[in-house]
Design a protein around this motif. Sequence first.
Motif, PDB file in Angstrom:
ATOM      1  N   THR A 123     -11.882  -1.748   7.009  1.00  0.00           N
ATOM      2  CA  THR A 123     -11.448  -0.372   7.444  1.00  0.00           C
ATOM      3  C   THR A 123     -11.094   0.614   6.296  1.00  0.00           C
ATOM      4  O   THR A 123     -10.855   1.740   6.711  1.00  0.00           O
ATOM      5  N   GLY A 124     -11.447   0.014   4.975  1.00  0.00           N
ATOM      6  CA  GLY A 124     -11.181   1.093   4.052  1.00  0.00           C
ATOM      7  C   GLY A 124      -9.432   1.243   3.812  1.00  0.00           C
ATOM      8  O   GLY A 124      -9.095   2.361   3.186  1.00  0.00           O
ATOM      9  N   THR A 125      -8.672   0.280   4.086  1.00  0.00           N
ATOM     10  CA  THR A 125      -7.077   0.452   4.061  1.00  0.00           C
ATOM     11  C   THR A 125      -6.678  -0.644   2.946  1.00  0.00           C
ATOM     12  O   THR A 125      -5.546  -0.832   2.966  1.00  0.00           O
ATOM     13  N   CYS A 126      -7.470  -1.126   2.209  1.00  0.00           N
ATOM     14  CA  CYS A 126      -7.099  -2.127   1.093  1.00  0.00           C
ATOM     15  C   CYS A 126      -6.350  -1.564  -0.095  1.00  0.00           C
ATOM     16  O   CYS A 126      -5.685  -2.338  -0.701  1.00  0.00           O
ATOM     17  N   CYS A 127      -6.770  -0.403  -0.596  1.00  0.00           N
ATOM     18  CA  CYS A 127      -6.030   0.096  -1.775  1.00  0.00           C
ATOM     19  C   CYS A 127      -6.218   1.560  -1.618  1.00  0.00           C
ATOM     20  O   CYS A 127      -6.475   2.310  -0.942  1.00  0.00           O
ATOM     21  N   ARG A 128      -5.348   2.078  -2.471  1.00  0.00           N
ATOM     22  CA  ARG A 128      -4.958   3.760  -2.340  1.00  0.00           C
ATOM     23  C   ARG A 128      -6.586   4.595  -2.454  1.00  0.00           C
ATOM     24  O   ARG A 128      -6.721   5.515  -1.958  1.00  0.00           O
ATOM     25  N   SER A 129      -7.295   4.135  -3.365  1.00  0.00           N
ATOM     26  CA  SER A 129      -8.614   4.653  -3.735  1.00  0.00           C
ATOM     27  C   SER A 129      -9.263   4.662  -2.264  1.00  0.00           C
ATOM     28  O   SER A 129     -10.008   5.537  -1.862  1.00  0.00           O
ATOM     29  N   CYS A 130      -9.463   3.388  -1.584  1.00  0.00           N
ATOM     30  CA  CYS A 130     -10.317   3.397  -0.428  1.00  0.00           C
ATOM     31  C   CYS A 130      -9.517   4.206   0.679  1.00  0.00           C
ATOM     32  O   CYS A 130     -10.328   4.866   1.497  1.00  0.00           O
ATOM     33  N   LEU A 131      -8.410   4.242   0.702  1.00  0.00           N
ATOM     34  CA  LEU A 131      -7.548   5.026   1.932  1.00  0.00           C
ATOM     35  C   LEU A 131      -7.889   6.412   1.443  1.00  0.00           C
ATOM     36  O   LEU A 131      -8.053   7.191   2.598  1.00  0.00           O
ATOM     37  N   GLN A 132      -7.972   6.883   0.095  1.00  0.00           N
ATOM     38  CA  GLN A 132      -8.448   8.363  -0.127  1.00  0.00           C
ATOM     39  C   GLN A 132      -9.632   8.517   0.469  1.00  0.00           C
ATOM     40  O   GLN A 132      -9.925   9.637   1.305  1.00  0.00           O
ATOM     41  N   LEU A 164       1.039  -1.366  -0.052  1.00  0.00           N
ATOM     42  CA  LEU A 164      -0.119   0.049  -0.098  1.00  0.00           C
ATOM     43  C   LEU A 164       0.817   1.265  -0.166  1.00  0.00           C
ATOM     44  O   LEU A 164       0.445   2.341  -0.504  1.00  0.00           O
ATOM     45  N   ALA A 165       2.170   1.292   0.502  1.00  0.00           N
ATOM     46  CA  ALA A 165       2.978   2.342   0.584  1.00  0.00           C
ATOM     47  C   ALA A 165       3.478   3.109  -0.686  1.00  0.00           C
ATOM     48  O   ALA A 165       3.398   4.194  -0.595  1.00  0.00           O
ATOM     49  N   PRO A 166       3.601   2.213  -1.446  1.00  0.00           N
ATOM     50  CA  PRO A 166       4.310   2.877  -2.786  1.00  0.00           C
ATOM     51  C   PRO A 166       3.312   3.732  -3.621  1.00  0.00           C
ATOM     52  O   PRO A 166       2.028   3.676  -3.409  1.00  0.00           O
ATOM     53  N   ALA A 167       3.887   4.921  -3.969  1.00  0.00           N
ATOM     54  CA  ALA A 167       3.223   5.951  -4.626  1.00  0.00           C
ATOM     55  C   ALA A 167       2.065   5.382  -5.761  1.00  0.00           C
ATOM     56  O   ALA A 167       0.911   5.664  -5.765  1.00  0.00           O
ATOM     57  N   SER A 168       2.583   4.416  -6.489  1.00  0.00           N
ATOM     58  CA  SER A 168       1.603   3.515  -7.525  1.00  0.00           C
ATOM     59  C   SER A 168       1.708   2.079  -6.968  1.00  0.00           C
ATOM     60  O   SER A 168       2.690   1.416  -7.739  1.00  0.00           O
ATOM     61  N   PRO A 169       0.923   1.549  -6.092  1.00  0.00           N
ATOM     62  CA  PRO A 169       1.147   0.070  -5.812  1.00  0.00           C
ATOM     63  C   PRO A 169       0.692  -0.680  -6.924  1.00  0.00           C
ATOM     64  O   PRO A 169      -0.109  -0.436  -7.534  1.00  0.00           O
ATOM     65  N   TYR A 170       1.609  -1.940  -7.021  1.00  0.00           N
ATOM     66  CA  TYR A 170       1.346  -3.072  -8.203  1.00  0.00           C
ATOM     67  C   TYR A 170       0.158  -3.350  -8.035  1.00  0.00           C
ATOM     68  O   TYR A 170      -0.510  -3.751  -6.749  1.00  0.00           O
ATOM     69  N   ARG A 171      -0.757  -3.396  -8.996  1.00  0.00           N
ATOM     70  CA  ARG A 171      -2.350  -3.809  -9.020  1.00  0.00           C
ATOM     71  C   ARG A 171      -3.201  -3.082  -7.903  1.00  0.00           C
ATOM     72  O   ARG A 171      -3.806  -3.781  -7.369  1.00  0.00           O
ATOM     73  N   ASP A 172      -3.037  -1.875  -7.981  1.00  0.00           N
ATOM     74  CA  ASP A 172      -3.895  -1.023  -6.737  1.00  0.00           C
ATOM     75  C   ASP A 172      -5.310  -1.411  -7.060  1.00  0.00           C
ATOM     76  O   ASP A 172      -5.715  -1.111  -8.263  1.00  0.00           O
ATOM     77  N   GLY A 173      -5.887  -1.649  -6.096  1.00  0.00           N
ATOM     78  CA  GLY A 173      -7.446  -1.730  -6.259  1.00  0.00           C
ATOM     79  C   GLY A 173      -7.601  -3.480  -6.330  1.00  0.00           C
ATOM     80  O   GLY A 173      -8.861  -4.133  -6.137  1.00  0.00           O
ATOM     81  N   LYS A 174      -6.726  -4.339  -6.523  1.00  0.00           N
ATOM     82  CA  LYS A 174      -6.740  -5.283  -6.769  1.00  0.00           C
ATOM     83  C   LYS A 174      -5.655  -6.161  -5.755  1.00  0.00           C
ATOM     84  O   LYS A 174      -5.433  -7.525  -5.782  1.00  0.00           O
ATOM     85  N   GLN A 175      -4.804  -5.510  -4.837  1.00  0.00           N
ATOM     86  CA  GLN A 175      -3.769  -6.036  -4.189  1.00  0.00           C
ATOM     87  C   GLN A 175      -4.064  -6.821  -2.892  1.00  0.00           C
ATOM     88  O   GLN A 175      -3.078  -7.479  -2.468  1.00  0.00           O
TER      89      GLN A 175
END
Length: 120
Positions: free
Chosen positions: A77-86, A51-62
């Motif tokens: 908790t909505g910490t599964c991908c960068r979209s949910c985190l936002q 999750l920490a990389p600026a553009s995680p590999y397969r973001d939204g499916k990782q």
Amino acid sequence: MPDELDQRLARIARTPFRAKFHLRAHERASVEERGMATMRVHARDLIFKRLAPASPYRDGKQTPYRGHPVFIAQHATGTCCRSCLQRCHDIPKGHELTNDEQAYVVDVICRWIGNECAHP
């Protein structure tokens, strides 16, 4: 901060998608057997890698939907991908998560796991 975190988790839990996630008996047993300190180490490692990389590999499916209490907690908790985190935590996409942001995400995940194990 604990009260703020509990309020945010309660708000997130009211969304139908997030509300359906709960630890099952074998996942609770895993937490009990390994302990919360180990769950925290696993969460920290998974967040750093996925999750920490600026553009995680397969973001939204990782993040898998099962297989580890941390994965389930991430979806709850909505910490599964960068979209949910936002969307759930106001942490914008497009930058590498800072150490403080990573620590916050780990705290959210561990708080949810602790709450789940405290209320069977």
